[in-house]
Design an enzyme around this catalytic site. Structure first.
Site, PDB file in Angstrom:
ATOM      1  N   ASP A  30       0.860  -1.186   0.000  1.00  0.00           N
ATOM      2  CA  ASP A  30       0.000   0.000   0.000  1.00  0.00           C
ATOM      3  C   ASP A  30       0.895   1.234   0.000  1.00  0.00           C
ATOM      4  O   ASP A  30       1.667   1.455   0.943  1.00  0.00           O
ATOM      5  CB  ASP A  30      -0.903  -0.017   1.232  1.00  0.00           C
ATOM      6  CG  ASP A  30      -2.034   0.995   1.150  1.00  0.00           C
ATOM      7  OD1 ASP A  30      -2.165   1.667   0.113  1.00  0.00           O
ATOM      8  OD2 ASP A  30      -2.798   1.107   2.129  1.00  0.00           O
ATOM      9  N   ASP A  53      -2.737   2.450  -6.218  1.00  0.00           N
ATOM     10  CA  ASP A  53      -1.721   2.525  -5.165  1.00  0.00           C
ATOM     11  C   ASP A  53      -1.674   1.328  -4.223  1.00  0.00           C
ATOM     12  O   ASP A  53      -0.995   1.377  -3.201  1.00  0.00           O
ATOM     13  CB  ASP A  53      -1.922   3.798  -4.342  1.00  0.00           C
ATOM     14  CG  ASP A  53      -3.302   3.902  -3.726  1.00  0.00           C
ATOM     15  OD1 ASP A  53      -4.194   3.125  -4.131  1.00  0.00           O
ATOM     16  OD2 ASP A  53      -3.504   4.749  -2.848  1.00  0.00           O
ATOM     17  N   GLU A  54      -2.360   0.239  -4.535  1.00  0.00           N
ATOM     18  CA  GLU A  54      -2.255  -0.935  -3.666  1.00  0.00           C
ATOM     19  C   GLU A  54      -2.517  -2.214  -4.460  1.00  0.00           C
ATOM     20  O   GLU A  54      -3.229  -2.217  -5.461  1.00  0.00           O
ATOM     21  CB  GLU A  54      -3.190  -0.843  -2.469  1.00  0.00           C
ATOM     22  CG  GLU A  54      -4.664  -0.809  -2.811  1.00  0.00           C
ATOM     23  CD  GLU A  54      -5.542  -0.865  -1.578  1.00  0.00           C
ATOM     24  OE1 GLU A  54      -5.228  -1.660  -0.652  1.00  0.00           O
ATOM     25  OE2 GLU A  54      -6.542  -0.137  -1.537  1.00  0.00           O
TER      26      GLU A  54
END
Length: 360
Positions: free
Chosen positions: A13, A107-108
Site C-alpha cells: 500500500d 496505489d495498492e
C-alpha cells in the site's frame, strides 16, 4: 498445520500516494498539510498527506468539511495521468517477484509469493526488497503487510504506516486477532462497529466466541464471512486477472431517512463513485441505485446506457432518474448505494476521462 499449503501473501500500500507524488515533484510542498482534491462545489478529497490527516482529513471527505478541519492546508487538483504512470512503474517492480499480482487500485495490490523461486528466503525479505526498489526508482515510500491470507495482509500493511511493514505469521494469527478492535476488520464501518459494540463485541476475540447463527441473525449473509474472519480464515486466492463485476459506494445512515432526504445524498455518492472509478482505472455503462429499508428489505433500480458514464453530472442525472422509479411511499431507509457495472478498462477510451475526476 501443514506449512506446505500455507500461502505467503504480501499487501503493498503506497503511503498517501497522490499527495506523495505531488510532493516528490514539488519539494516546496514537503512538510506541509497537503490535500489532493477537485475544485468543484461538490468535490471530495482524493487523498491527504499525513500532516493533514492529523486534523481529521481523509479520503472521500467533502472538501468543504476538509477546509473547515484544516483551513491552512494546501489544496491541489489531481493529475491522474501522472499517477497512472507511476503506478505502472510500481507494478513493473512487483512483476520481478511474482506473476500473481491482484491490483486493487493505482496505489495498492496483493502479491502471492508462495512459489517465489529467487534468492530470498522469507516473504518479509521480499517485501523489504520491493519497498526499497519502489523508493529508489520512484522516490516514494510504501508500506507492506505479510500474512498467510489477504484479510490479514491488508490489516498488517496498515500496522506500521507510513514506510513500514508488519508480519503476521501463521502461528501468531489467533493471538494477533484476539485484542484487535472490530473496527479494524475491512468492511466494518462506524455504524456496524457501533452495532457490534452495543452487542458487547469490542474485539475480534469477542466475535470469535459468537456462534455462526447469531452473527447471521444480526448481519445477514455477511455474518458467515465475519465468522470466518474472526478465526483468521480467508481462502480467497490472489487473482491476477480479476474481473471486477461492479464498482459501488454506499452510505449506511446513522438514522433512517425518507426519500427526500436520500435525494440529498446522491451528489456525494456520485462524486465518490467517480473517484473510485479513476482509482480502479475502470468505466461502466450500467448504473444501479440501491436502497435498504429500516426492516432490511433491499430495493434496486438499474439503467443501462449506450456509452460509459465517467462524469459526476452524468451519474447524478442517472441516479436522480432511478430514484423516481423507487416506491414513492413514506418508507424510511437505513442505507443508500450507487454502483456502476458493465465495466471496461479505462485505457480503451482514455479520451472520455476528465483530467480531474474529483471535480464535477
Amino acid at each position: 498445520m501443514d506449512t506446505q499449503h500455507i500461502r505467503k501473501i504480501i499487501h503493498i500500500d503506497m503511503d498517501a500516494f497522490y499527495a506523495s507524488v505531488e510532493r516528490r515533484d514539488n519539494p516546496n510542498l514537503l512538510g506541509k498539510p497537503l490535500v489532493v482534491a477537485g475544485t468543484g462545489p461538490r468535490s471530495v478529497v482524493c487523498t491527504a498527506s499525513y500532516e493533514a490527516r492529523q486534523f481529521g482529513v481523509h479520503s472521500a471527505m467533502a472538501v468543504t468539511t476538509a477546509k473547515r478541519l484544516c483551513p491552512d492546508a494546501i489544496y491541489v487538483p489531481p493529475d491522474f495521468p501522472r499517477y497512472r504512470a507511476v503506478s505502472v512503474q510500481i507494478h513493473t517492480i512487483f512483476a520481478r517477484y511474482t506473476s500473481l499480482i491482484e491490483p486493487l487500485s493505482l496505489d495498492e495490490a496483493f502479491l502471492d509469493v508462495t512459489d517465489y523461486a529467487g534468492p530470498l528466503i522469507y516473504a518479509q525479505d521480499i517485501a523489504q526488497h520491493i519497498r526499497a526498489s519502489i523508493l529508489s526508482e520512484t522516490g516514494l515510500t510504501a508500506s507492506a503487510g505479510i500474512a498467510p491470507n489477504k484479510f490479514l495482509a491488508k490489516i498488517a500493511s496498515d500496522w506500521r504506516k507510513p514506510n513500514g511493514q508488519f508480519v503476521i505469521a501463521p502461528q501468531q494469527v489467533l493471538r494477533f486477532l484476539h485484542h484487535l478492535p472490530v473496527g479494524k476488520i475491512p468492511g466494518v464501518g462506524k455504524v456496524t462497529e457501533r452495532k457490534m459494540q452495543d452487542l458487547g463485541w469490542h474485539t475480534v476475540g469477542d466475535l470469535a466466541r459468537i456462534e455462526r447463527p447469531i452473527l447471521v441473525h444480526h448481519f445477514g449473509r455477511w455474518g458467515h464471512r465475519l465468522y470466518d474472519l474472526a478465526r483468521g480464515r480467508d481462502e480467497r486466492a490472489v487473482q491476477a486477472q480479476r474481473q471486477r463485476q461492479q464498482i459501488s459506494q454506499e452510505i449506511t445512515l446513522i438514522h433512517d431517512e425518507n426519500l427526500a432526504q436520500i435525494c440529498l445524498r446522491l451528489p456525494e455518492l456520485a462524486e465518490r463513485l467517480v473517484v473510485l472509478m479513476q482509482r480502479k482505472r475502470m468505466m461502466g455503462s450500467c448504473v444501479t441505485l440501491k436502497l435498504k429499508t429500516s426492516n432490511f428489505h433491499t430495493l434496486t433500480r438499474s439503467q443501462t446506457f449506450s456509452h460509459p458514464l465517467t462524469e459526476v453530472s452524468a451519474l447524478l442525472q442517472a441516479a436522480d432518474s432511478l430514484i423516481t422509479r423507487m416506491p414513492q411511499t413514506a418508507a424510511e431507509y437505513r442505507l443508500i448505494g450507487l454502483g456502476i457495472s458493465h465495466l471496461q478498462a479505462e485505457h480503451n477510451q482514455l479520451d472520455l476521462w476528465s483530467t480531474d475526476s474529483c471535480q464535477p
